[in-house]
Design a protein around this motif. Structure first.
Motif, PDB file in Angstrom:
ATOM      1  N   LEU A 149       0.819  -1.209   0.000  1.00  8.11           N
ATOM      2  CA  LEU A 149       0.000   0.000   0.000  1.00  8.11           C
ATOM      3  C   LEU A 149       0.852   1.258   0.000  1.00  8.11           C
ATOM      4  O   LEU A 149       0.550   2.233  -0.706  1.00  8.11           O
ATOM      5  CB  LEU A 149      -0.927  -0.019   1.219  1.00  8.11           C
ATOM      6  N   ARG A 150       1.910   1.272   0.777  1.00  6.68           N
ATOM      7  CA  ARG A 150       2.783   2.453   0.837  1.00  6.68           C
ATOM      8  C   ARG A 150       3.414   2.755  -0.521  1.00  6.68           C
ATOM      9  O   ARG A 150       3.622   3.919  -0.876  1.00  6.68           O
ATOM     10  CB  ARG A 150       3.873   2.238   1.889  1.00  6.68           C
ATOM     11  N   ILE A 151       3.714   1.719  -1.263  1.00  3.51           N
ATOM     12  CA  ILE A 151       4.289   1.907  -2.594  1.00  3.51           C
ATOM     13  C   ILE A 151       3.213   2.387  -3.569  1.00  3.51           C
ATOM     14  O   ILE A 151       3.420   3.347  -4.319  1.00  3.51           O
ATOM     15  CB  ILE A 151       4.901   0.579  -3.098  1.00  3.51           C
ATOM     16  N   TYR A 152       2.066   1.746  -3.534  1.00  2.30           N
ATOM     17  CA  TYR A 152       1.004   1.990  -4.507  1.00  2.30           C
ATOM     18  C   TYR A 152       0.478   3.426  -4.457  1.00  2.30           C
ATOM     19  O   TYR A 152       0.115   4.006  -5.475  1.00  2.30           O
ATOM     20  CB  TYR A 152      -0.133   0.998  -4.239  1.00  2.30           C
ATOM     21  N   VAL A 153       0.427   4.023  -3.260  1.00  2.00           N
ATOM     22  CA  VAL A 153      -0.134   5.381  -3.109  1.00  2.00           C
ATOM     23  C   VAL A 153       0.950   6.432  -2.895  1.00  2.00           C
ATOM     24  O   VAL A 153       0.680   7.512  -2.365  1.00  2.00           O
ATOM     25  CB  VAL A 153      -1.152   5.425  -1.946  1.00  2.00           C
ATOM     26  N   ALA A 154       2.160   6.159  -3.344  1.00  3.96           N
ATOM     27  CA  ALA A 154       3.300   7.027  -3.043  1.00  3.96           C
ATOM     28  C   ALA A 154       3.116   8.468  -3.508  1.00  3.96           C
ATOM     29  O   ALA A 154       3.622   9.404  -2.872  1.00  3.96           O
ATOM     30  CB  ALA A 154       4.577   6.444  -3.649  1.00  3.96           C
ATOM     31  N   VAL A 155       2.399   8.703  -4.604  1.00  2.00           N
ATOM     32  CA  VAL A 155       2.208  10.075  -5.094  1.00  2.00           C
ATOM     33  C   VAL A 155       0.734  10.482  -5.050  1.00  2.00           C
ATOM     34  O   VAL A 155       0.301  11.352  -5.800  1.00  2.00           O
ATOM     35  CB  VAL A 155       2.772  10.260  -6.522  1.00  2.00           C
ATOM     36  N   LEU A 156      -0.008   9.874  -4.150  1.00  3.36           N
ATOM     37  CA  LEU A 156      -1.436  10.186  -4.031  1.00  3.36           C
ATOM     38  C   LEU A 156      -1.685  11.664  -3.741  1.00  3.36           C
ATOM     39  O   LEU A 156      -2.719  12.216  -4.119  1.00  3.36           O
ATOM     40  CB  LEU A 156      -2.051   9.324  -2.919  1.00  3.36           C
ATOM     41  N   PHE A 157      -0.723  12.328  -3.087  1.00  2.00           N
ATOM     42  CA  PHE A 157      -0.900  13.737  -2.729  1.00  2.00           C
ATOM     43  C   PHE A 157      -1.063  14.635  -3.960  1.00  2.00           C
ATOM     44  O   PHE A 157      -1.585  15.750  -3.866  1.00  2.00           O
ATOM     45  CB  PHE A 157       0.281  14.221  -1.883  1.00  2.00           C
ATOM     46  N   LEU A 158      -0.618  14.162  -5.137  1.00  2.00           N
ATOM     47  CA  LEU A 158      -0.755  14.949  -6.370  1.00  2.00           C
ATOM     48  C   LEU A 158      -2.111  14.773  -7.042  1.00  2.00           C
ATOM     49  O   LEU A 158      -2.429  15.483  -7.993  1.00  2.00           O
ATOM     50  CB  LEU A 158       0.344  14.550  -7.364  1.00  2.00           C
ATOM     51  N   PHE A 159      -2.901  13.820  -6.561  1.00  3.15           N
ATOM     52  CA  PHE A 159      -4.111  13.462  -7.275  1.00  3.15           C
ATOM     53  C   PHE A 159      -5.149  14.573  -7.281  1.00  3.15           C
ATOM     54  O   PHE A 159      -6.039  14.604  -8.129  1.00  3.15           O
ATOM     55  CB  PHE A 159      -4.707  12.182  -6.691  1.00  3.15           C
ATOM     56  N   GLY A 160      -5.071  15.486  -6.324  1.00  4.89           N
ATOM     57  CA  GLY A 160      -5.997  16.615  -6.327  1.00  4.89           C
ATOM     58  C   GLY A 160      -5.883  17.445  -7.593  1.00  4.89           C
ATOM     59  O   GLY A 160      -6.887  17.941  -8.123  1.00  4.89           O
ATOM     60  N   VAL A 161      -4.660  17.595  -8.100  1.00  7.48           N
ATOM     61  CA  VAL A 161      -4.438  18.345  -9.342  1.00  7.48           C
ATOM     62  C   VAL A 161      -5.081  17.599 -10.514  1.00  7.48           C
ATOM     63  O   VAL A 161      -5.798  18.187 -11.337  1.00  7.48           O
ATOM     64  CB  VAL A 161      -2.930  18.544  -9.596  1.00  7.48           C
ATOM     65  N   GLN A 162      -4.826  16.292 -10.601  1.00  6.20           N
ATOM     66  CA  GLN A 162      -5.349  15.488 -11.702  1.00  6.20           C
ATOM     67  C   GLN A 162      -6.872  15.558 -11.777  1.00  6.20           C
ATOM     68  O   GLN A 162      -7.453  15.805 -12.828  1.00  6.20           O
ATOM     69  CB  GLN A 162      -4.900  14.027 -11.515  1.00  6.20           C
ATOM     70  N   MET A 163      -7.525  15.339 -10.639  1.00  6.39           N
ATOM     71  CA  MET A 163      -8.980  15.259 -10.645  1.00  6.39           C
ATOM     72  C   MET A 163      -9.627  16.625 -10.858  1.00  6.39           C
ATOM     73  O   MET A 163     -10.640  16.736 -11.552  1.00  6.39           O
ATOM     74  CB  MET A 163      -9.476  14.634  -9.344  1.00  6.39           C
ATOM     75  N   ALA A 164      -9.056  17.692 -10.283  1.00  4.05           N
ATOM     76  CA  ALA A 164      -9.619  19.032 -10.463  1.00  4.05           C
ATOM     77  C   ALA A 164      -9.570  19.443 -11.933  1.00  4.05           C
ATOM     78  O   ALA A 164     -10.549  19.966 -12.484  1.00  4.05           O
ATOM     79  CB  ALA A 164      -8.874  20.038  -9.596  1.00  4.05           C
ATOM     80  N   CYS A 165      -8.440  19.194 -12.586  1.00  4.72           N
ATOM     81  CA  CYS A 165      -8.308  19.548 -14.001  1.00  4.72           C
ATOM     82  C   CYS A 165      -9.220  18.684 -14.868  1.00  4.72           C
ATOM     83  O   CYS A 165      -9.891  19.179 -15.781  1.00  4.72           O
ATOM     84  CB  CYS A 165      -6.853  19.394 -14.449  1.00  4.72           C
ATOM     85  N   GLN A 166      -9.243  17.384 -14.590  1.00  4.16           N
ATOM     86  CA  GLN A 166     -10.031  16.460 -15.407  1.00  4.16           C
ATOM     87  C   GLN A 166     -11.528  16.760 -15.303  1.00  4.16           C
ATOM     88  O   GLN A 166     -12.246  16.762 -16.309  1.00  4.16           O
ATOM     89  CB  GLN A 166      -9.742  15.025 -14.948  1.00  4.16           C
ATOM     90  N   MET A 167     -12.010  17.028 -14.075  1.00  4.04           N
ATOM     91  CA  MET A 167     -13.431  17.327 -13.896  1.00  4.04           C
ATOM     92  C   MET A 167     -13.797  18.675 -14.526  1.00  4.04           C
ATOM     93  O   MET A 167     -14.904  18.854 -15.030  1.00  4.04           O
ATOM     94  CB  MET A 167     -13.775  17.327 -12.409  1.00  4.04           C
ATOM     95  N   THR A 168     -12.861  19.628 -14.521  1.00  4.58           N
ATOM     96  CA  THR A 168     -13.137  20.937 -15.121  1.00  4.58           C
ATOM     97  C   THR A 168     -13.181  20.844 -16.642  1.00  4.58           C
ATOM     98  O   THR A 168     -13.982  21.521 -17.294  1.00  4.58           O
ATOM     99  CB  THR A 168     -12.091  21.966 -14.665  1.00  4.58           C
ATOM    100  N   PHE A 169     -12.313  20.016 -17.243  1.00  6.36           N
ATOM    101  CA  PHE A 169     -12.419  19.764 -18.682  1.00  6.36           C
ATOM    102  C   PHE A 169     -13.834  19.334 -19.037  1.00  6.36           C
ATOM    103  O   PHE A 169     -14.448  19.834 -19.992  1.00  6.36           O
ATOM    104  CB  PHE A 169     -11.446  18.660 -19.098  1.00  6.36           C
ATOM    105  N   THR A 170     -14.379  18.377 -18.268  1.00  7.70           N
ATOM    106  CA  THR A 170     -15.725  17.874 -18.534  1.00  7.70           C
ATOM    107  C   THR A 170     -16.769  18.962 -18.323  1.00  7.70           C
ATOM    108  O   THR A 170     -17.710  19.103 -19.110  1.00  7.70           O
ATOM    109  CB  THR A 170     -16.026  16.671 -17.625  1.00  7.70           C
ATOM    110  N   SER A 171     -16.612  19.760 -17.256  1.00  7.20           N
ATOM    111  CA  SER A 171     -17.572  20.818 -16.950  1.00  7.20           C
ATOM    112  C   SER A 171     -17.636  21.867 -18.048  1.00  7.20           C
ATOM    113  O   SER A 171     -18.684  22.482 -18.277  1.00  7.20           O
ATOM    114  CB  SER A 171     -17.209  21.492 -15.616  1.00  7.20           C
ATOM    115  N   LEU A 172     -16.519  22.084 -18.736  1.00 10.18           N
ATOM    116  CA  LEU A 172     -16.459  23.066 -19.816  1.00 10.18           C
ATOM    117  C   LEU A 172     -16.858  22.478 -21.166  1.00 10.18           C
ATOM    118  O   LEU A 172     -16.861  23.183 -22.168  1.00 10.18           O
ATOM    119  CB  LEU A 172     -15.039  23.638 -19.914  1.00 10.18           C
ATOM    120  N   GLY A 173     -17.186  21.181 -21.175  1.00  9.64           N
ATOM    121  CA  GLY A 173     -17.577  20.537 -22.434  1.00  9.64           C
ATOM    122  C   GLY A 173     -16.403  20.248 -23.352  1.00  9.64           C
ATOM    123  O   GLY A 173     -16.591  20.055 -24.555  1.00  9.64           O
TER     124      GLY A 173
END
Length: 459
Positions: free
Chosen positions: A365-389
């Motif tokens: 688990l410690r290896i698998y989620v090693a960069v989880l702290f960056l995921f906020g950037v990924q999801m915010a950008c990805q969801m905004t792409f969808t919101s803008l069509g």
């Protein structure tokens, strides 16, 4: 048209912090509750006396099929809902209701096809997806019953997006809450009290989803809903559906690729680490949902704000709404990353009481989620792409993270780190995520700046 605009004018006038809190809290709560849907079966199954570890692994191999069902719901719901909200912002209520009705009809058609495919082919799929002779019967037993509830799953996940997209965040949360509470209550009754094992877990899920489905459709057919399902709008309209499907394709790829990736992970881990490594992957996937689902909830809470104001041409509110979403998403992903890295055994213990599986999972688990702290950037950008069509950019981001980066790395990492090939397979996830976040952030920067400039010129 002006009346339609005014009905949801709070999306364009209420202070953004208060508005995001008002809309995101219920959607995040709904996703947390939805997370219970996804993991409560595994928690109970993992604690079945004597056979829990094998049963958990068998049901874990079903995850790719379950993800495919959810992906098709997202293809329609997450593509149609933003389009409907943009139409609302433009004052086109009739068009928004046509989008709702067409998406409803498409989901019925998709559900019928998926049900037949799952019932006829689940054993072959599960064997291909990493089930062994020790675990295949558990997976088949679960999927035979789960397949019968495909329509309920499709309607619950897909149509609920249209409730949330209208700004009815509390009603959207209640839709999920009804089924989740029912699932939590029914699981121990069917699994333990009636001795049905994994079949009981599947039956509890199907019945719970059916309850949520009834609630959602009752709301959308009622006058309480701003956009209503009507007999005259429930038909397939290619001109309406194609833009919705194009926009939903990014979310579909993101979720369907999870299925493909899960298959690749399971096959590689079965080869290098056996059933215990596949069982650990089931738990790792479940823990990742602690990150993904609440972040999706935040994005869904922000979606009506961004989509409506984009349709209404309010540049500053679109920009400020995104940066608020980004800050909140980053804060959550950092806190969860810290919790998992500090207390991996606590997360593993939620799903199993087998000491060997628990220790193995905590290390992975410690290896698998090693960069989880960056995921906020990924999801915010990805969801905004969808919101803008922005369908094209959404698809590019989804394909980049899973197919171009993660899929090859699952097979490349064991070659680069042959000393412990099972651990190397787990390392593919953080390496791919770090590269994907960098790519997404750069693409979003240029796209978002172009969108804002276009709104300036239009204004």
């Amino acid at each position: 048209m002006q009346e339609a605009n005014n009905d949801k004018a709070f999306l364009a006038t209420e202070p953004l912090g208060r508005l995001l809190l008002r809309l995101a809290l219920p959607t995040v709560a709904a996703q947390l509750i939805n997370m219970l849907y996804n993991i409560v079966d595994r928690i109970y199954i993992g604690h079945i006396p004597e056979t829990g570890a094998l049963a958990l692994t068998g049901v874990g191999v079903c995850l790719p099929l379950i993800m495919i069902v959810s992906a098709f719901a997202a293809l329609v719901g997450n593509g149609g809902a933003p389009r409907a909200t943009i139409a609302m912002g433009q004052g086109q209520k009739e068009k928004a209701e046509q989008i709702l009705g067409s998406c409803f009809m498409l989901q019925i058609l998709i559900s019928a096809i998926l049900t037949v495919v799952l019932l006829l082919g689940n054993r072959a799929f599960l064997l291909a997806f990493g089930a062994s002779g020790n675990t295949i019967e558990y997976g088949v037993a679960y999927m035979n019953i789960y397949a019968m509830g495909t329509l309920f799953v499709q309607m619950t996940l897909g149509m609920n997006a249209f409730i949330t997209a209208q700004g009815f965040a509390k009603e959207g949360m209640l839709s999920v809450l009804i089924g989740a509470v029912a699932n939590i209550v029914l699981d121990p009754v069917f699994i333990f009290a009636l001795g049905m094992g994994v079949r009981g877990a599947a039956l509890a899920t199907v019945l719970s989803q059916a309850m949520s489905c009834v609630w959602i459709l009752t709301f959308l057919f009622s006058k309480r809903s701003f956009l209503q399902l009507r007999a005259e709008t429930i038909r397939l309209r290619p001109a309406i559906l194609l833009p919705c499907v194009a926009l939903g394709t990014a979310t579909f790829i993101m979720q369907a690729s999870e299925s493909v990736i899960s298959v690749c992970f399971n096959a590689s881990l079965l080869r290098y680490g056996g059933d215990v490594a596949v069982g650990a992957m089931t738990i790792l996937t479940s823990v990742m949902q602690f990150a993904l689902l609440p972040l999706q909830g935040l994005g869904q809470g922000a979606q009506p704000i961004i989509s409506y104001n984009y349709g209404a041409g309010k540049r500053d509110r679109v920009r400020k709404a995104f940066f608020l979403l980004l800050r909140v998403s980053l804060a959550y992903s950092c806190l969860l990353w810290l919790a998992v890295e500090l207390f991996p055994h606590a997360f593993a213990a939620m799903f199993t009481n087998d000491p060997a599986l628990m220790d193995y999972t905590a290390r992975a688990l410690r290896i698998y989620v090693a960069v989880l702290f960056l995921f906020g950037v990924q999801m915010a950008c990805q969801m905004t792409f969808t919101s803008l069509g922005k369908a094209k950019q959404s698809i590019i981001v989804a394909v980049m993270r899973k197919f171009i980066l993660l899929l090859p790395l699952i097979y490349l990492m064991p070659v680069l780190f042959p000393a412990d090939k099972a651990t190397a397979v787990y390392m593919a996830e953080p390496v791919a995520d770090a590269l994907a976040v960098t790519f997404t952030a750069v693409l979003f920067f240029f796209t978002f700046r172009r969108v804002l400039r276009g709104m300036d010129k239009a204004g």
